[in-house]
Design a protein around this motif. Structure first.
Motif, PDB file in Angstrom:
ATOM      1  N   GLU A   1       0.808   1.684 -12.953  1.00 37.24           N
ATOM      2  CA  GLU A   1       0.814   2.627 -14.065  1.00 37.24           C
ATOM      3  C   GLU A   1       0.836   4.069 -13.579  1.00 37.24           C
ATOM      4  O   GLU A   1       1.367   4.957 -14.252  1.00 37.24           O
ATOM      5  N   ASP A   2       0.248   4.309 -12.415  1.00 34.45           N
ATOM      6  CA  ASP A   2       0.163   5.664 -11.864  1.00 34.45           C
ATOM      7  C   ASP A   2       0.547   5.577 -10.392  1.00 34.45           C
ATOM      8  O   ASP A   2      -0.088   4.845  -9.619  1.00 34.45           O
ATOM      9  N   ASP A   3       1.586   6.323  -9.978  1.00 28.90           N
ATOM     10  CA  ASP A   3       2.016   6.220  -8.587  1.00 28.90           C
ATOM     11  C   ASP A   3       1.048   6.888  -7.612  1.00 28.90           C
ATOM     12  O   ASP A   3       1.238   6.826  -6.404  1.00 28.90           O
ATOM     13  N   ARG A   4      -0.014   7.506  -8.145  1.00 32.14           N
ATOM     14  CA  ARG A   4      -1.083   8.028  -7.278  1.00 32.14           C
ATOM     15  C   ARG A   4      -2.189   7.002  -7.075  1.00 32.14           C
ATOM     16  O   ARG A   4      -3.139   7.235  -6.326  1.00 32.14           O
ATOM     17  N   GLN A   5      -2.057   5.861  -7.742  1.00 34.19           N
ATOM     18  CA  GLN A   5      -3.079   4.825  -7.703  1.00 34.19           C
ATOM     19  C   GLN A   5      -3.092   4.108  -6.354  1.00 34.19           C
ATOM     20  O   GLN A   5      -2.053   3.654  -5.863  1.00 34.19           O
ATOM     21  N   ALA A   6      -4.271   4.030  -5.740  1.00 32.88           N
ATOM     22  CA  ALA A   6      -4.407   3.296  -4.481  1.00 32.88           C
ATOM     23  C   ALA A   6      -4.509   1.804  -4.765  1.00 32.88           C
ATOM     24  O   ALA A   6      -5.192   1.378  -5.700  1.00 32.88           O
TER      25      ALA A   6
ATOM     26  N   CYS B   1       9.253  -4.596   4.887  1.00 33.90           N
ATOM     27  CA  CYS B   1       7.850  -4.887   5.196  1.00 33.90           C
ATOM     28  C   CYS B   1       7.114  -3.636   5.656  1.00 33.90           C
ATOM     29  O   CYS B   1       7.721  -2.737   6.241  1.00 33.90           O
ATOM     30  N   PRO B   2       5.804  -3.574   5.436  1.00 35.80           N
ATOM     31  CA  PRO B   2       5.011  -2.483   6.009  1.00 35.80           C
ATOM     32  C   PRO B   2       4.892  -2.657   7.520  1.00 35.80           C
ATOM     33  O   PRO B   2       5.183  -3.737   8.051  1.00 35.80           O
ATOM     34  N   PRO B   3       4.474  -1.616   8.230  1.00 34.73           N
ATOM     35  CA  PRO B   3       4.375  -1.726   9.686  1.00 34.73           C
ATOM     36  C   PRO B   3       3.283  -2.691  10.129  1.00 34.73           C
ATOM     37  O   PRO B   3       2.331  -2.974   9.390  1.00 34.73           O
ATOM     38  N   GLY B   4       3.427  -3.196  11.340  1.00 31.48           N
ATOM     39  CA  GLY B   4       2.415  -4.067  11.925  1.00 31.48           C
ATOM     40  C   GLY B   4       2.815  -5.531  11.883  1.00 31.48           C
ATOM     41  O   GLY B   4       3.924  -5.895  11.502  1.00 31.48           O
ATOM     42  N   THR B   5       1.871  -6.358  12.284  1.00 33.75           N
ATOM     43  CA  THR B   5       2.098  -7.809  12.325  1.00 33.75           C
ATOM     44  C   THR B   5       1.000  -8.528  11.543  1.00 33.75           C
ATOM     45  O   THR B   5       0.509  -9.572  11.959  1.00 33.75           O
TER      46      THR B   5
ATOM     47  N   HIS C   1       0.802  -1.215   0.000  1.00 37.15           N
ATOM     48  CA  HIS C   1       0.000   0.000   0.000  1.00 37.15           C
ATOM     49  C   HIS C   1       0.840   1.273   0.000  1.00 37.15           C
ATOM     50  O   HIS C   1       0.312   2.354  -0.262  1.00 37.15           O
ATOM     51  N   GLY C   2       2.122   1.165   0.268  1.00 36.82           N
ATOM     52  CA  GLY C   2       2.980   2.350   0.255  1.00 36.82           C
ATOM     53  C   GLY C   2       4.400   2.016  -0.140  1.00 36.82           C
ATOM     54  O   GLY C   2       5.322   2.202   0.649  1.00 36.82           O
ATOM     55  N   PRO C   3       4.614   1.519  -1.361  1.00 42.75           N
ATOM     56  CA  PRO C   3       5.969   1.147  -1.779  1.00 42.75           C
ATOM     57  C   PRO C   3       6.860   2.381  -1.944  1.00 42.75           C
ATOM     58  O   PRO C   3       6.624   3.211  -2.823  1.00 42.75           O
ATOM     59  N   SER C   4       7.889   2.501  -1.115  1.00 41.64           N
ATOM     60  CA  SER C   4       8.735   3.695  -1.147  1.00 41.64           C
ATOM     61  C   SER C   4      10.160   3.426  -1.603  1.00 41.64           C
ATOM     62  O   SER C   4      10.920   4.367  -1.820  1.00 41.64           O
ATOM     63  N   ILE C   5      10.527   2.161  -1.763  1.00 43.79           N
ATOM     64  CA  ILE C   5      11.893   1.833  -2.173  1.00 43.79           C
ATOM     65  C   ILE C   5      12.256   2.448  -3.531  1.00 43.79           C
ATOM     66  O   ILE C   5      13.377   2.963  -3.700  1.00 43.79           O
TER      67      ILE C   5
ATOM     68  N   LYS D   1      25.629  -3.304 -10.161  1.00 48.97           N
ATOM     69  CA  LYS D   1      25.947  -4.679 -10.544  1.00 48.97           C
ATOM     70  C   LYS D   1      25.748  -5.646  -9.388  1.00 48.97           C
ATOM     71  O   LYS D   1      25.602  -6.852  -9.595  1.00 48.97           O
ATOM     72  N   ASN D   2      25.727  -5.139  -8.148  1.00 44.74           N
ATOM     73  CA  ASN D   2      25.572  -6.003  -6.977  1.00 44.74           C
ATOM     74  C   ASN D   2      24.209  -5.916  -6.313  1.00 44.74           C
ATOM     75  O   ASN D   2      23.939  -6.677  -5.379  1.00 44.74           O
ATOM     76  N   LEU D   3      23.360  -5.004  -6.743  1.00 47.34           N
ATOM     77  CA  LEU D   3      22.071  -4.801  -6.057  1.00 47.34           C
ATOM     78  C   LEU D   3      20.927  -4.789  -7.066  1.00 47.34           C
ATOM     79  O   LEU D   3      20.910  -3.976  -8.000  1.00 47.34           O
ATOM     80  N   SER D   4      19.959  -5.709  -6.864  1.00 45.33           N
ATOM     81  CA  SER D   4      18.753  -5.783  -7.686  1.00 45.33           C
ATOM     82  C   SER D   4      17.540  -5.518  -6.801  1.00 45.33           C
ATOM     83  O   SER D   4      17.525  -5.899  -5.627  1.00 45.33           O
ATOM     84  N   VAL D   5      16.520  -4.903  -7.379  1.00 44.96           N
ATOM     85  CA  VAL D   5      15.382  -4.415  -6.595  1.00 44.96           C
ATOM     86  C   VAL D   5      14.071  -4.841  -7.240  1.00 44.96           C
ATOM     87  O   VAL D   5      13.939  -4.829  -8.471  1.00 44.96           O
ATOM     88  N   MET D   6      13.101  -5.211  -6.403  1.00 46.05           N
ATOM     89  CA  MET D   6      11.745  -5.485  -6.893  1.00 46.05           C
ATOM     90  C   MET D   6      10.742  -4.832  -5.941  1.00 46.05           C
ATOM     91  O   MET D   6      10.877  -4.923  -4.720  1.00 46.05           O
ATOM     92  N   SER D   7       9.747  -4.185  -6.527  1.00 47.48           N
ATOM     93  CA  SER D   7       8.709  -3.501  -5.758  1.00 47.48           C
ATOM     94  C   SER D   7       7.446  -3.429  -6.590  1.00 47.48           C
ATOM     95  O   SER D   7       7.504  -3.332  -7.826  1.00 47.48           O
ATOM     96  N   LEU D   8       6.302  -3.470  -5.929  1.00 48.08           N
ATOM     97  CA  LEU D   8       5.036  -3.265  -6.629  1.00 48.08           C
ATOM     98  C   LEU D   8       5.005  -1.882  -7.267  1.00 48.08           C
ATOM     99  O   LEU D   8       4.327  -1.672  -8.270  1.00 48.08           O
ATOM    100  N   GLY D   9       5.768  -0.947  -6.695  1.00 47.30           N
ATOM    101  CA  GLY D   9       5.820   0.393  -7.257  1.00 47.30           C
ATOM    102  C   GLY D   9       6.267   0.423  -8.702  1.00 47.30           C
ATOM    103  O   GLY D   9       5.914   1.338  -9.452  1.00 47.30           O
TER     104      GLY D   9
END
Length: 293
Positions: free
Chosen positions: A120-125, A156-160, A79-83, A108-116
């Motif tokens: 299509e639109d970073d304002r999309q909920a 991870c997002p906050p909470g349990t 719900h809040g991908p910030s990476i 070359k040493n770091l790969s990243v994956m995020s729903l972000g």
């Protein structure tokens, strides 16, 4: 072999003896193969929002990669991908193949994956229920071409709730948690629940980080305890977990996050940079986990 083999609730006839049924997804061969190529799995989490958890996760991943380690950084904050913003990767798109995805390279040493990367639109909920989020997390682990990694860092997002639970269950019992808090009592109360959560799920806490501990003056370089300090260390002692260290509140850290450059890369000699280094150094010397059967 039954999908329930090895589960403590499995009965001799192959059924399930649990009154509530099994809440763990069967671990298939594809997932096993992916996890078998990842040496250390570190989940950065907190019971409280706004403690700087994503900033800590991003800087851990970057620092380990700068030390020559092969690192993957997985953002499961649906719900809040910030990476993507923190690493100046907004607008990047992973290459999609048949049943596989290539993570976005930061170096070359770091790969990243995020729903972000997939919105299509970073304002999309993102309005998803638990099962959909659980499926995405499993897909981000087993269908992403991580390759051979020394470390997989998961933000991870906050909470349990769904995301941290699904993440730890997907990664398995060798995954360790780095728990982030701020010194204030209102954060400590929630983070205490996170420490309990990790143990109840069957994983180990690698250590606890006290973020925003004091204020790093940009003029004189000294750290002043304007607000409370020491709450995280006290909680670590209470819970019997390792206290990794304190990170002061530093305007340069906030600026680096907004502008998308990792603080540990550009300000390693500052008081805050040295504090981060002291927290990350123990992760470079972790013993190899036992090999999966």
């Amino acid at each position: 072999m039954s999908e329930c083999s090895g589960c403590p609730s499995a009965s001799p006839d192959g059924g399930c003896s649990s009154a509530t049924g099994c809440d763990q997804q069967p671990v298939d061969d594809k997932l096993n193969k992916t996890l078998g190529r990842i040496k250390h799995k570190i989940v950065v989490m907190s019971g409280k929002g706004g403690v700087g958890k994503s900033t800590v996760a991003a800087n851990i991943a970057v620092a380990l990669s700068l030390a020559g380690k092969k690192v993957g950084l997985l953002d499961v904050d649906v719900h809040g991908p910030s990476i993507p913003r923190l690493l100046s990767l907004k607008g990047q798109t992973p290459h999609m193949g048949v049943d596989v995805m290539e993570p976005v390279p930061w170096s070359k040493n770091l790969s990243v994956m995020s729903l972000g990367f997939l919105l299509e639109d970073d304002r999309q909920a993102v309005i998803w229920r638990g099962p959909v989020k659980m499926g995405l997390i499993k897909q981000f682990v087993e269908d992403v071409m991580w390759g051979d990694l020394d470390y997989l860092i998961v933000d991870c997002p906050p909470g349990t709730g769904d995301e941290p639970l699904s993440t730890l269950q997907t990664l398995g019992p060798t995954a360790m948690a780095v728990v982030v808090t701020t010194p204030q009592g209102v954060a400590i109360d929630d983070v205490r629940r996170s420490l309990s959560f990790v143990g109840e799920v069957g994983n180990r806490v690698l250590g606890l980080v006290e973020n925003m501990s004091g204020f790093a003056c940009p003029d004189c370089g000294a750290v002043h305890n304007i607000f409370n300090s020491g709450g995280g260390e006290d909680l670590a002692k209470e819970a019997g977990v390792r206290f990794l260290g304190r990170i002061p509140m530093d305007p340069a850290v906030a600026r680096s996050g907004d502008e998308g450059f990792p603080f540990v890369k550009v300000s390693e000699d500052s008081a805050t940079g040295q504090a981060m280094k002291a927290i990350i150094d123990p992760m470079l010397n972790l013993p190899d986990p036992p090999k999966m059967a």
